[in-house]
Scaffold this motif. Structure first.
Motif, mmCIF file in Angstrom:
data_model
loop_
_atom_site.group_PDB
_atom_site.id
_atom_site.type_symbol
_atom_site.label_atom_id
_atom_site.label_comp_id
_atom_site.label_asym_id
_atom_site.label_seq_id
_atom_site.Cartn_x
_atom_site.Cartn_y
_atom_site.Cartn_z
ATOM 1 N N MET A 188 -10.224 -19.880 26.842
ATOM 2 C CA MET A 188 -9.325 -20.623 27.711
ATOM 3 C C MET A 188 -8.642 -19.653 28.668
ATOM 4 S SD MET A 188 -6.046 -23.049 26.810
ATOM 5 C CE MET A 188 -7.055 -24.325 26.106
ATOM 6 N N GLU A 189 -8.627 -20.021 29.951
ATOM 7 C CA GLU A 189 -7.924 -19.226 30.951
ATOM 8 C C GLU A 189 -6.462 -19.656 30.983
ATOM 9 O OE1 GLU A 189 -9.702 -19.170 34.860
ATOM 10 O OE2 GLU A 189 -11.627 -19.711 33.985
ATOM 11 N N THR A 190 -5.560 -18.695 31.126
ATOM 12 C CA THR A 190 -4.129 -18.986 31.206
ATOM 13 C C THR A 190 -3.544 -18.215 32.383
ATOM 14 O OG1 THR A 190 -4.084 -19.190 28.802
ATOM 15 C CG2 THR A 190 -1.959 -19.049 29.921
ATOM 16 N N HIS A 191 -2.713 -18.903 33.188
ATOM 17 C CA HIS A 191 -2.119 -18.304 34.375
ATOM 18 C C HIS A 191 -0.650 -18.713 34.473
ATOM 19 C CE1 HIS A 191 -6.360 -17.994 35.705
ATOM 20 N NE2 HIS A 191 -6.447 -19.260 35.338
ATOM 21 N N ILE A 192 0.153 -17.853 35.090
ATOM 22 C CA ILE A 192 1.520 -18.197 35.472
ATOM 23 C C ILE A 192 1.479 -18.548 36.958
ATOM 24 C CG2 ILE A 192 3.900 -17.368 35.686
ATOM 25 C CD1 ILE A 192 2.973 -17.588 32.807
ATOM 26 N N THR A 193 2.075 -19.680 37.359
ATOM 27 C CA THR A 193 2.018 -20.118 38.752
ATOM 28 C C THR A 193 3.413 -20.387 39.310
ATOM 29 O OG1 THR A 193 1.833 -22.473 38.189
ATOM 30 C CG2 THR A 193 -0.217 -21.231 38.380
ATOM 31 N N TYR A 194 3.519 -20.246 40.631
ATOM 32 C CA TYR A 194 4.751 -20.576 41.354
ATOM 33 C C TYR A 194 4.355 -20.905 42.778
ATOM 34 C CZ TYR A 194 9.383 -20.317 43.386
ATOM 35 O OH TYR A 194 10.559 -20.623 44.049
ATOM 36 N N ASP A 195 4.994 -21.935 43.378
ATOM 37 C CA ASP A 195 4.729 -22.223 44.788
ATOM 38 C C ASP A 195 5.993 -22.699 45.474
ATOM 39 O OD1 ASP A 195 4.917 -25.208 44.802
ATOM 40 O OD2 ASP A 195 3.160 -25.073 43.518
ATOM 41 N N THR A 196 5.960 -22.697 46.806
ATOM 42 C CA THR A 196 7.136 -23.049 47.605
ATOM 43 C C THR A 196 7.390 -24.549 47.654
ATOM 44 O OG1 THR A 196 5.742 -22.970 49.584
ATOM 45 C CG2 THR A 196 7.020 -20.991 49.057
ATOM 46 N N THR A 197 6.468 -25.370 47.163
ATOM 47 C CA THR A 197 6.681 -26.815 47.135
ATOM 48 C C THR A 197 7.504 -27.212 45.913
ATOM 49 O OG1 THR A 197 4.590 -27.186 48.272
ATOM 50 C CG2 THR A 197 5.547 -29.066 47.140
ATOM 51 N N GLY A 198 7.032 -26.883 44.728
ATOM 52 C CA GLY A 198 7.744 -27.238 43.501
ATOM 53 C C GLY A 198 8.897 -26.310 43.180
ATOM 54 N N LYS A 199 8.779 -25.042 43.583
ATOM 55 C CA LYS A 199 9.801 -24.019 43.344
ATOM 56 C C LYS A 199 10.180 -23.907 41.871
ATOM 57 C CE LYS A 199 11.601 -24.272 48.005
ATOM 58 N NZ LYS A 199 12.724 -24.501 48.894
ATOM 59 N N GLN A 200 9.172 -24.087 41.021
ATOM 60 C CA GLN A 200 9.381 -23.949 39.580
ATOM 61 C C GLN A 200 8.178 -23.225 38.979
ATOM 62 O OE1 GLN A 200 10.033 -27.969 38.216
ATOM 63 N NE2 GLN A 200 12.156 -27.965 38.868
ATOM 64 N N LEU A 201 8.449 -22.420 37.988
ATOM 65 C CA LEU A 201 7.406 -21.660 37.322
ATOM 66 C C LEU A 201 6.593 -22.585 36.421
ATOM 67 C CD1 LEU A 201 6.730 -18.623 37.360
ATOM 68 C CD2 LEU A 201 7.962 -18.426 35.213
ATOM 69 N N GLY A 202 5.273 -22.415 36.439
ATOM 70 C CA GLY A 202 4.405 -23.220 35.602
ATOM 71 C C GLY A 202 3.424 -22.354 34.839
ATOM 72 N N VAL A 203 2.940 -22.890 33.729
ATOM 73 C CA VAL A 203 1.880 -22.238 32.963
ATOM 74 C C VAL A 203 0.630 -23.095 33.143
ATOM 75 C CG1 VAL A 203 1.093 -21.482 30.699
ATOM 76 C CG2 VAL A 203 3.522 -21.301 31.297
ATOM 77 N N LEU A 204 -0.377 -22.523 33.784
ATOM 78 C CA LEU A 204 -1.619 -23.226 34.080
ATOM 79 C C LEU A 204 -2.674 -22.818 33.069
ATOM 80 C CD1 LEU A 204 -3.353 -24.888 36.228
ATOM 81 C CD2 LEU A 204 -3.924 -22.664 37.174
ATOM 82 N N VAL A 205 -3.346 -23.807 32.468
ATOM 83 C CA VAL A 205 -4.421 -23.525 31.516
ATOM 84 C C VAL A 205 -5.694 -24.231 31.984
ATOM 85 C CG1 VAL A 205 -2.945 -23.116 29.516
ATOM 86 C CG2 VAL A 205 -3.692 -25.434 30.015
#
Length: 195
Positions: A1-18
């Motif tokens: 399973m791939e796991t990533h930490i994400t952030y963008d200027t739209t949501g402006k919240q940190l996410g964990v993407l799997v």
């Protein structure tokens, strides 16, 4: 399973993407992509089930033996698939058709990857069709530094939504070993770190 930490200027919240992808020998593929919002604790996911009519190519082989040859590989067939997609945030089920083609262009010693993709999805709840077309060029520079590879991507996306409106969007990515930055040239910036 791939796991990533994400952030963008739209949501402006940190996410964990799997991401998890499973494939069988008879060209059936199951892919699940989910994002856990670290602020709200909400988890959204997308599950895709696809049957490929033309097997995906594991890699493109260069047909050229000389740097003077400028079209390296066009592949024999486009990759074509039929499938179902489930979207957890709307409970929609989409039935779709996708096709994509990859080819290497440029000198044999320094090629550029060209990808063309088209997808149409029929929403079983709303009985409407949603379509996306995309074309992109990517270039990888191996050993940019002694421990780092760099990849640049520039592309153009055309999205026809369920109301028939076509939205055109240029985009770009810059990727190094673990970091990826995304841009859409209209103010959106996203970042992803691969764990």
């Amino acid at each position: 399973m791939e796991t990533h930490i994400t952030y963008d200027t739209t949501g402006k919240q940190l996410g964990v993407l799997v991401k998890q992808r499973l494939a069988t020998s008879d060209n059936l593929q199951v892919k699940v992509v989910g994002v856990l919002n670290t602020v709200s604790g909400h988890f959204e996911y997308c599950a895709k089930f696809r049957k490929y009519l033309c097997p995906p190519k594991a890699n493109l082989r260069a047909a050229a033996a000389s740097p003077r040859d400028y079209l390296l590989s066009v592949g024999r067939k486009a990759q074509v698939g039929l499938g179902l997609t489930y979207l957890s945030h709307t409970d929609d089920i989409l039935a779709g058709l996708m096709a994509r083609k990859q080819l290497l262009v440029g000198p044999a010693t320094n090629p550029i990857m060209l990808k063309v993709k088209a997808q149409a999805d029929f929403n079983t709840h709303t009985a409407q069709v949603d379509g996306v077309g995309r074309i992109q060029l990517s270039k990888t520079v191996y050993n940019f530094t002694h421990m780092q590879d760099i990849q640049g991507i520039i592309g153009y996306k055309a999205h026809c939504n369920q109301k028939g409106k076509v939205i055109l969007m240029p985009y770009a990515q810059i990727r190094e070993n673990n970091w990826t930055l995304f841009f859409d040239f209209k103010g959106y910036i996203g970042a992803r770190y691969d764990l």
